[in-house]
Design a protein around this motif. Structure first.
Motif, PDB file in Angstrom:
ATOM      1  N   LYS A   7       6.584   2.716  11.359  1.00 11.98           N
ATOM      2  CA  LYS A   7       5.478   1.783  11.101  1.00 11.98           C
ATOM      3  C   LYS A   7       4.667   2.248   9.908  1.00 11.98           C
ATOM      4  CE  LYS A   7       4.583   0.310  15.834  1.00 11.98           C
ATOM      5  NZ  LYS A   7       3.596  -0.521  16.475  1.00 11.98           N
ATOM      6  N   PHE A   8       4.201   1.271   9.135  1.00 10.33           N
ATOM      7  CA  PHE A   8       3.420   1.551   7.939  1.00 10.33           C
ATOM      8  C   PHE A   8       2.280   0.549   7.814  1.00 10.33           C
ATOM      9  CE2 PHE A   8       7.725   2.901   7.232  1.00 10.33           C
ATOM     10  CZ  PHE A   8       7.623   4.098   6.555  1.00 10.33           C
ATOM     11  N   LEU A   9       1.197   0.978   7.208  1.00  9.66           N
ATOM     12  CA  LEU A   9       0.162   0.043   6.809  1.00  9.66           C
ATOM     13  C   LEU A   9       0.659  -0.674   5.557  1.00  9.66           C
ATOM     14  CD1 LEU A   9      -3.039   2.216   7.326  1.00  9.66           C
ATOM     15  CD2 LEU A   9      -2.033   0.515   8.865  1.00  9.66           C
ATOM     16  N   VAL A  10       0.126  -1.861   5.316  1.00  8.99           N
ATOM     17  CA  VAL A  10       0.521  -2.663   4.159  1.00  8.99           C
ATOM     18  C   VAL A  10      -0.683  -2.745   3.225  1.00  8.99           C
ATOM     19  CG1 VAL A  10       1.280  -4.946   3.414  1.00  8.99           C
ATOM     20  CG2 VAL A  10       2.254  -3.920   5.477  1.00  8.99           C
ATOM     21  N   ILE A  11      -0.468  -2.502   1.923  1.00  9.23           N
ATOM     22  CA  ILE A  11      -1.585  -2.371   0.987  1.00  9.23           C
ATOM     23  C   ILE A  11      -1.765  -3.557   0.040  1.00  9.23           C
ATOM     24  CG2 ILE A  11      -1.650   0.140   1.084  1.00  9.23           C
ATOM     25  CD1 ILE A  11       0.035   0.201  -1.483  1.00  9.23           C
ATOM     26  N   SER A  12      -0.893  -4.562   0.121  1.00  9.55           N
ATOM     27  CA  SER A  12      -1.083  -5.783  -0.667  1.00  9.55           C
ATOM     28  C   SER A  12      -0.376  -6.929   0.032  1.00  9.55           C
ATOM     29  CB  SER A  12      -0.549  -5.617  -2.095  1.00  9.55           C
ATOM     30  OG  SER A  12       0.842  -5.845  -2.143  1.00  9.55           O
ATOM     31  N   ASP A  13      -0.639  -8.150  -0.408  1.00  8.97           N
ATOM     32  CA  ASP A  13       0.027  -9.297   0.225  1.00  8.97           C
ATOM     33  C   ASP A  13       1.256  -9.755  -0.569  1.00  8.97           C
ATOM     34  OD1 ASP A  13      -1.155 -10.549  -1.915  1.00  8.97           O
ATOM     35  OD2 ASP A  13      -2.231 -12.033  -0.726  1.00  8.97           O
ATOM     36  N   ALA A  14       1.788  -8.899  -1.431  1.00 10.26           N
ATOM     37  CA  ALA A  14       2.981  -9.225  -2.221  1.00 10.26           C
ATOM     38  C   ALA A  14       4.183  -9.545  -1.329  1.00 10.26           C
ATOM     39  CB  ALA A  14       3.310  -8.081  -3.172  1.00 10.26           C
ATOM     40  N   TYR A  15       4.224  -9.013  -0.113  1.00 13.82           N
ATOM     41  CA  TYR A  15       5.330  -9.277   0.814  1.00 13.82           C
ATOM     42  C   TYR A  15       5.456 -10.761   1.138  1.00 13.82           C
ATOM     43  CZ  TYR A  15       1.681  -9.682   4.314  1.00 13.82           C
ATOM     44  OH  TYR A  15       0.569 -10.076   5.014  1.00 13.82           O
ATOM     45  N   LYS A  16       4.357 -11.507   1.090  1.00 16.79           N
ATOM     46  CA  LYS A  16       4.385 -12.924   1.468  1.00 16.79           C
ATOM     47  C   LYS A  16       5.336 -13.726   0.593  1.00 16.79           C
ATOM     48  CE  LYS A  16      -0.141 -13.155   3.646  1.00 16.79           C
ATOM     49  NZ  LYS A  16      -1.454 -13.802   3.699  1.00 16.79           N
ATOM     50  N   SER A  17       5.350 -13.447  -0.686  1.00 16.35           N
ATOM     51  CA  SER A  17       6.237 -14.193  -1.582  1.00 16.35           C
ATOM     52  C   SER A  17       7.694 -13.746  -1.448  1.00 16.35           C
ATOM     53  CB  SER A  17       5.785 -14.041  -3.042  1.00 16.35           C
ATOM     54  OG  SER A  17       5.888 -12.695  -3.461  1.00 16.35           O
ATOM     55  N   GLU A  18       7.932 -12.604  -0.811  1.00 19.43           N
ATOM     56  CA  GLU A  18       9.285 -12.086  -0.616  1.00 19.43           C
ATOM     57  C   GLU A  18       9.853 -12.459   0.756  1.00 19.43           C
ATOM     58  OE1 GLU A  18       9.196  -7.843  -1.323  1.00 19.43           O
ATOM     59  OE2 GLU A  18       7.829  -8.087  -3.018  1.00 19.43           O
ATOM     60  N   ALA A  19       9.029 -13.011   1.632  1.00 22.56           N
ATOM     61  CA  ALA A  19       9.438 -13.271   3.013  1.00 22.56           C
ATOM     62  C   ALA A  19      10.451 -14.410   3.105  1.00 22.56           C
ATOM     63  CB  ALA A  19       8.219 -13.591   3.859  1.00 22.56           C
ATOM     64  N   PHE A  20      11.448 -14.219   3.966  1.00 22.38           N
ATOM     65  CA  PHE A  20      12.410 -15.286   4.237  1.00 22.38           C
ATOM     66  C   PHE A  20      12.108 -15.979   5.565  1.00 22.38           C
ATOM     67  CE2 PHE A  20      14.441 -11.548   6.138  1.00 22.38           C
ATOM     68  CZ  PHE A  20      14.833 -12.023   7.382  1.00 22.38           C
ATOM     69  N   SER A  21      11.127 -15.434   6.309  1.00 20.21           N
ATOM     70  CA  SER A  21      10.768 -15.996   7.607  1.00 20.21           C
ATOM     71  C   SER A  21       9.291 -15.737   7.874  1.00 20.21           C
ATOM     72  CB  SER A  21      11.617 -15.339   8.701  1.00 20.21           C
ATOM     73  OG  SER A  21      11.209 -15.748   9.983  1.00 20.21           O
ATOM     74  N   LYS A  22       8.660 -16.697   8.554  1.00 17.12           N
ATOM     75  CA  LYS A  22       7.241 -16.587   8.924  1.00 17.12           C
ATOM     76  C   LYS A  22       7.089 -17.248  10.295  1.00 17.12           C
ATOM     77  CE  LYS A  22       2.731 -18.344   7.417  1.00 17.12           C
ATOM     78  NZ  LYS A  22       2.038 -19.132   6.380  1.00 17.12           N
ATOM     79  N   THR A  23       6.616 -16.472  11.285  1.00 17.68           N
ATOM     80  CA  THR A  23       6.542 -16.969  12.657  1.00 17.68           C
ATOM     81  C   THR A  23       5.232 -16.559  13.308  1.00 17.68           C
ATOM     82  OG1 THR A  23       8.934 -16.603  12.818  1.00 17.68           O
ATOM     83  CG2 THR A  23       7.769 -17.057  14.864  1.00 17.68           C
ATOM     84  N   LYS A  24       4.616 -17.477  14.026  1.00 20.07           N
ATOM     85  CA  LYS A  24       3.395 -17.213  14.803  1.00 20.07           C
ATOM     86  C   LYS A  24       3.789 -16.506  16.100  1.00 20.07           C
ATOM     87  CE  LYS A  24      -0.955 -18.372  16.070  1.00 20.07           C
ATOM     88  NZ  LYS A  24      -2.106 -17.716  15.494  1.00 20.07           N
ATOM     89  N   LEU A  25       3.041 -15.450  16.451  1.00 19.29           N
ATOM     90  CA  LEU A  25       3.272 -14.736  17.703  1.00 19.29           C
ATOM     91  C   LEU A  25       1.967 -14.598  18.468  1.00 19.29           C
ATOM     92  CD1 LEU A  25       5.234 -12.727  15.504  1.00 19.29           C
ATOM     93  CD2 LEU A  25       6.091 -12.409  17.782  1.00 19.29           C
ATOM     94  N   ILE A  26       2.038 -14.853  19.754  1.00 14.98           N
ATOM     95  CA  ILE A  26       0.934 -14.607  20.681  1.00 14.98           C
ATOM     96  C   ILE A  26       1.512 -13.706  21.759  1.00 14.98           C
ATOM     97  CG2 ILE A  26      -0.681 -15.623  22.347  1.00 14.98           C
ATOM     98  CD1 ILE A  26      -1.285 -16.523  19.539  1.00 14.98           C
ATOM     99  N   GLN A  27       0.811 -12.614  22.062  1.00 13.31           N
ATOM    100  CA  GLN A  27       1.346 -11.732  23.094  1.00 13.31           C
ATOM    101  C   GLN A  27       0.237 -11.062  23.887  1.00 13.31           C
ATOM    102  OE1 GLN A  27       3.711  -9.371  20.375  1.00 13.31           O
ATOM    103  NE2 GLN A  27       2.365  -7.619  20.629  1.00 13.31           N
ATOM    104  N   GLY A  28       0.587 -10.747  25.110  1.00  9.79           N
ATOM    105  CA  GLY A  28      -0.306 -10.030  26.004  1.00  9.79           C
ATOM    106  C   GLY A  28       0.492  -8.993  26.764  1.00  9.79           C
TER     107      GLY A  28
END
Length: 155
Positions: A7-28
């Motif tokens: 696991k890593f912290l993420v330091i910019s939102d550059a990953y958004k333009s590289e993403a091939f998938s985006k999914t909403k998650l709700i968990q408990g």
């Protein structure tokens, strides 16, 4: 059924333009004992029930078992969970031969963005993209089960 992940912290939102998938998650969490956690998740239109064992001392490995359930059953089980529901969007980014899962948190954990990578071995080498920050593997406060109890905004 043992997973190896870092696991890593993420330091910019550059990953958004590289993403091939985006999914909403709700968990408990039905149970957040350190030796075992039981998670209920709604991912898109599907539900999942997951049991995770205690992490190894280095935080790299732990037992994980998961089964798909209906979204309706997951919604019902969320009503039985301990306080502190996790709300996030998961982005998936392929970097060479690996897929990073990047979670952007909302609600009480808003402002936290973390990336995970699953590996086939503890010493497996992988490319680190520019948006990857500090490694937090094994740091319990970054586990979702702990974020549900002590959210990022309260740190």
């Amino acid at each position: 059924m043992t997973e190896i992940e870092r696991k890593f912290l993420v330091i910019s939102d550059a990953y958004k333009s590289e993403a091939f998938s985006k999914t909403k998650l709700i968990q408990g969490f039905l149970n957040t004992h350190k030796e075992r956690t039981v998670r209920v998740r709604i991912k898109g239109d599907s539900g999942f029930l997951t049991v995770k064992g205690e992490s190894s001392k280095d935080g790299l490995t732990r037992f994980e078992w998961e089964t798909q359930i209906t979204a309706e059953d997951a919604k019902e089980l969320l009503n039985l969970c301990e306080p502190g529901i996790i709300d996030k969007i998961r982005y998936e980014v392929k970097v060479k031969n690996h897929i990073f899962e990047i979670d952007e948190f909302f609600g009480e954990n808003e402002g936290l963005v973390m990336a995970e990578i699953e590996l086939s071995g503890k010493n497996e080498i992988f490319e680190k993209p520019d948006w990857l920050g500090e490694e937090v593997t094994g740091n319990l406060k970054y586990y979702n089960s702990q974020l549900s109890k002590k959210p990022f905004k309260s740190w």
